[in-house]
Design an enzyme around this catalytic site. Structure first.
Site, PDB file in Angstrom:
ATOM      1  N   PRO A   2       0.842  -1.210   0.000  1.00 35.03           N
ATOM      2  CA  PRO A   2       0.000   0.000   0.000  1.00 35.03           C
ATOM      3  C   PRO A   2       0.873   1.254   0.000  1.00 35.03           C
ATOM      4  CG  PRO A   2      -0.553  -1.447   1.852  1.00 35.03           C
ATOM      5  CD  PRO A   2       0.675  -1.993   1.222  1.00 35.03           C
ATOM      6  N   GLU A   3       0.430   2.258  -0.732  1.00 34.69           N
ATOM      7  CA  GLU A   3       1.155   3.529  -0.704  1.00 34.69           C
ATOM      8  C   GLU A   3       0.517   4.429   0.359  1.00 34.69           C
ATOM      9  OE1 GLU A   3       2.543   4.960  -4.442  1.00 34.69           O
ATOM     10  OE2 GLU A   3       2.614   2.956  -5.308  1.00 34.69           O
ATOM     11  N   LYS A  52       4.158   5.290   5.125  1.00 28.24           N
ATOM     12  CA  LYS A  52       3.481   3.991   5.140  1.00 28.24           C
ATOM     13  C   LYS A  52       3.313   3.454   6.559  1.00 28.24           C
ATOM     14  CE  LYS A  52       5.319   3.039   0.546  1.00 28.24           C
ATOM     15  NZ  LYS A  52       6.174   2.166  -0.299  1.00 28.24           N
ATOM     16  N   ARG A 146      13.266   9.533  11.269  1.00 23.58           N
ATOM     17  CA  ARG A 146      13.877   8.721  10.212  1.00 23.58           C
ATOM     18  C   ARG A 146      13.178   8.899   8.877  1.00 23.58           C
ATOM     19  NH1 ARG A 146      13.806   4.607  14.114  1.00 23.58           N
ATOM     20  NH2 ARG A 146      12.062   3.512  13.161  1.00 23.58           N
ATOM     21  N   ARG A 283      13.760  -2.379  -8.640  1.00 20.00           N
ATOM     22  CA  ARG A 283      12.304  -2.258  -8.747  1.00 20.00           C
ATOM     23  C   ARG A 283      11.923  -2.079 -10.210  1.00 20.00           C
ATOM     24  NH1 ARG A 283      10.139  -0.318  -3.835  1.00 20.00           N
ATOM     25  NH2 ARG A 283       8.119  -0.833  -4.742  1.00 20.00           N
TER      26      ARG A 283
END
Ligand code: ZN
Length: 294
Positions: A2-3, A52, A146, A283
């Site tokens: 999921p984005e 996310k 982070r 990717r």
């Protein structure tokens, strides 16, 4: 995976159905039993999405704290009103919230839920997450520190993100996926925003101008807000929609109308050239060689 728009939707939905409610937490699968015990009796005070990552802020109860969930590749969340169904499969965490109920339907002890409590019972099941853990405030701060700029958050800092991108020799297609630079953008948004900007995903970050970055950032904000509203990723301008072009809608399990993502070998909706595919930073990536010259 999921984005960010999906996680922001979940955060808003969880606040709507469980916000202000006192919860009973269990781990039917047994892998979060201690954490669930600390949440039971606490009230869901707020929810938060960052990239996310999904956070539930609990107050009161035996431990309370901040529930941190990252769905990863396989995680799912389901919820519904009333009594939860009999547990099926590997449920890491089950939350049942309501003013005066427990997981087994018996009356809850202790004080009633605080203001804003839902007046009906609601359950939520989490399966297969990459992360399900309790954090302290300091640990949640460290997590936020982070993460990079989230286009869906008001506190996002696109200036810092842009500076890092524009100093990097790495390809833009990889930089936009780096969650420490831009949080919440996944492969679909990264691929599509570069198409809309007319920039090849292999372009090194340091070739991006400040003006180009500003437009990419603004476009991410716009596209991801649409994603939150609709619950799917649509990136195609009105003039390229199926009805405007007299073409069939996209048929893909990801849904939504897009320009190049997973459209390798098909004609570009803008110029008719064949959409290309390749691998960038391990990717899959997609682009139009004509609209996005390298
Ligand atoms: Zn094209």
């Amino acid at each position: 995976m999921p984005e960010g728009h999906t996680i922001h939707r979940l955060a808003a939905h969880h606040d709507a159905v469980l916000g202000g409610a006192r919860v009973v937490a269990t781990s039917p699968q047994g892998r979060f039993t201690a954490g669930a015990a600390r949440l039971t009796g606490a009230t869901l005070a707020a929810t938060e999405a960052y990239g996310k990552h999904l956070l539930h802020h609990y107050r009161g109860g035996p431990g309370g704290g901040i529930l941190h969930v990252h769905l990863g590749l396989y995680g799912t969340v389901a919820d519904g009103p009333g009594q939860p169904p009999a547990p099926v499969g590997q449920i890491r965490l089950r939350l049942v919230g309501g003013p005066a109920v427990t997981a087994d339907g018996s009356p809850a002890s202790g004080p009633p839920a605080t203001a804003g409590a839902t007046d009906r019972q609601h359950w939520l099941d989490l399966r297969g997450p990459a992360a399900c853990e309790l954090l302290t405030e300091a640990e949640a701060d460290a997590l936020r520190d982070r993460l990079g700029a989230d286009p869906l958050r008001d506190d996002a800092d696109p200036h810092t993100a842009g500076g890092r991108i524009r100093r990097s020799a790495r390809p833009l297609g990889a930089l936009l996926l780096d969650q420490t630079i831009v949080a919440g953008v996944g492969l679909v948004y990264a691929t599509e925003v570069l198409f809309r900007a007319g920039i090849a995903p292999s372009t090194p970050g340091r070739r991006l101008t400040a003006d180009q970055w500003q437009r990419i950032w603004a476009d991410l904000v716009t596209l991801m807000r649409i994603g939150v509203r609709r619950g799917r990723i649509d990136t195609v301008r009105d003039e390229h929609l199926p009805e405007a072009m007299g073409r069939a809608p996209r048929n893909d399990r990801h849904g939504g109308e897009v320009y190049v993502y997973r459209r390798a070998g098909q004609p570009c909706l803008c110029c008719g050239a064949t959409v290309a595919a390749g691998v960038l930073a391990a990717r899959n990536t997609y682009w139009c060689p004509t609209c996005q010259p390298g």
